[in-house]
Motif scaffolding. Structure first.
Motif, PDB file in Angstrom:
ATOM      1  N   UNK A 194       3.649   6.723  -2.999  1.00 40.78           N
ATOM      2  CA  UNK A 194       2.704   5.611  -3.089  1.00 40.78           C
ATOM      3  C   UNK A 194       2.371   5.258  -4.532  1.00 40.78           C
ATOM      4  N   UNK A 195       2.454   6.227  -5.426  1.00 43.47           N
ATOM      5  CA  UNK A 195       2.137   5.973  -6.833  1.00 43.47           C
ATOM      6  C   UNK A 195       3.116   5.002  -7.486  1.00 43.47           C
ATOM      7  N   UNK A 196       4.258   4.754  -6.855  1.00 49.39           N
ATOM      8  CA  UNK A 196       5.208   3.791  -7.407  1.00 49.39           C
ATOM      9  C   UNK A 196       4.714   2.356  -7.249  1.00 49.39           C
ATOM     10  N   UNK A 197       3.742   2.129  -6.362  1.00 46.85           N
ATOM     11  CA  UNK A 197       3.221   0.772  -6.172  1.00 46.85           C
ATOM     12  C   UNK A 197       1.710   0.695  -6.312  1.00 46.85           C
ATOM     13  N   UNK A 198       1.006   1.816  -6.184  1.00 48.08           N
ATOM     14  CA  UNK A 198      -0.453   1.815  -6.305  1.00 48.08           C
ATOM     15  C   UNK A 198      -0.859   2.343  -7.677  1.00 48.08           C
ATOM     16  N   UNK A 217       3.014  -5.292  -2.865  1.00 48.80           N
ATOM     17  CA  UNK A 217       1.838  -4.449  -2.597  1.00 48.80           C
ATOM     18  C   UNK A 217       0.919  -5.042  -1.527  1.00 48.80           C
ATOM     19  N   UNK A 218       0.858  -6.378  -1.461  1.00 50.17           N
ATOM     20  CA  UNK A 218      -0.027  -7.021  -0.511  1.00 50.17           C
ATOM     21  C   UNK A 218       0.317  -6.756   0.935  1.00 50.17           C
ATOM     22  N   UNK A 219       1.582  -6.482   1.222  1.00 54.29           N
ATOM     23  CA  UNK A 219       1.988  -6.226   2.608  1.00 54.29           C
ATOM     24  C   UNK A 219       2.203  -4.736   2.882  1.00 54.29           C
ATOM     25  N   UNK A 220       1.858  -3.881   1.903  1.00 54.59           N
ATOM     26  CA  UNK A 220       2.039  -2.452   2.097  1.00 54.59           C
ATOM     27  C   UNK A 220       1.262  -1.923   3.316  1.00 54.59           C
ATOM     28  N   UNK A 221      -0.003  -2.309   3.519  1.00 50.96           N
ATOM     29  CA  UNK A 221      -0.707  -1.815   4.712  1.00 50.96           C
ATOM     30  C   UNK A 221      -0.014  -2.181   6.007  1.00 50.96           C
ATOM     31  N   UNK A 222       0.549  -3.393   6.069  1.00 57.70           N
ATOM     32  CA  UNK A 222       1.251  -3.812   7.284  1.00 57.70           C
ATOM     33  C   UNK A 222       2.507  -2.977   7.502  1.00 57.70           C
ATOM     34  N   UNK A 223       3.236  -2.681   6.420  1.00 60.55           N
ATOM     35  CA  UNK A 223       4.460  -1.888   6.545  1.00 60.55           C
ATOM     36  C   UNK A 223       4.133  -0.457   6.982  1.00 60.55           C
TER      37      UNK A 223
END
Length: 214
Positions: free
Chosen positions: A139-143, A86-92
């Motif tokens: 996104x709900x699968x990780x947020x 989740x921490x690198x989701x914005x970068x991806x």
């Protein structure tokens, strides 16, 4: 005797294999959306190109909006993009969005929403609703958290704003910066958008009007 206009694309022969129906419809949809744009392409035209009935198209995809999202690049790639830390989701998200948009044509979902809004508000609203539902499911699968849907919607709104500034208006600093620099800025702002909002008393907030700072 029935005649067809020479401007109309020739209809394909009817296909019967169930597995072939979906691919024939998707191929026809990509061609129709590329030629006519999202707003002007019709289910009837796409069915004719694919050699299937209007009802079969609807049975497979449910709506023009769902067919569009299944046929063109964009939100259909999210199930592959989202899994991961989740921490690198914005970068991806930032990297994938910029790389896609740099080579996008007028059929991209973000551009289709923006352009449809100017000519057909109801079509734009329906397409955006379908995009929102598809994105939220991915996104709900990780947020998680009570405000996850708000954060997901903020993310989508931000990406549409970038698409409008850089790929529609094509004017201003956002449009002029190098892609790698845009990725860095976008990853930073998306990280803020996706961070859960504290539902308690915000630290450092001043007193309400009329209260003394005791």
């Amino acid at each position: 005797m029935t005649t067809t206009s020479s401007s109309e694309p020739p209809a394909r022969k009817r296909v019967r294999a169930p597995e072939a129906h979906r691919e024939a419809i998707l191929d026809a949809a990509r061609a129709a959306f590329a030629e006519r744009g999202y707003a002007r392409a019709t289910i009837r035209d796409i069915a004719g190109r694919a050699g299937v009935t209007h009802g079969l198209v609807m049975r497979h995809f449910g709506s023009k909006e769902r067919l569009f999202l299944a046929a063109v690049p964009g939100t259909r790639d999210l199930p592959e993009l989202v899994p991961g830390p989740p921490g690198t989701l914005p970068d991806r998200i930032a990297r994938a969005f910029v790389e896609r948009m740099e080579r996008a044509d007028n059929g991209d979902p973000f551009l289709a929403v923006i352009r449809s809004a100017a000519s057909d508000e109801s079509a734009a609203t329906a397409l955006y609703a379908a995009m929102r539902q598809s994105s939220t499911e991915a996104y709900r699968t990780v947020l998680t958290g009570p405000d996850a849907d708000e954060r997901i919607d903020l993310l989508g709104a931000h990406l549409i704003g970038i698409a409008f500034s850089r790929y529609v208006l094509r004017s201003g600093p956002v449009a002029e910066m190098a892609p790698d620099r845009l990725v860095r800025h976008l990853a930073r702002t998306l990280r803020c958008a996706l961070e859960p909002l504290d539902t308690g008393d915000p630290a450092g907030a001043g007193p309400e009007e009329g209260e003394s700072p005791s």
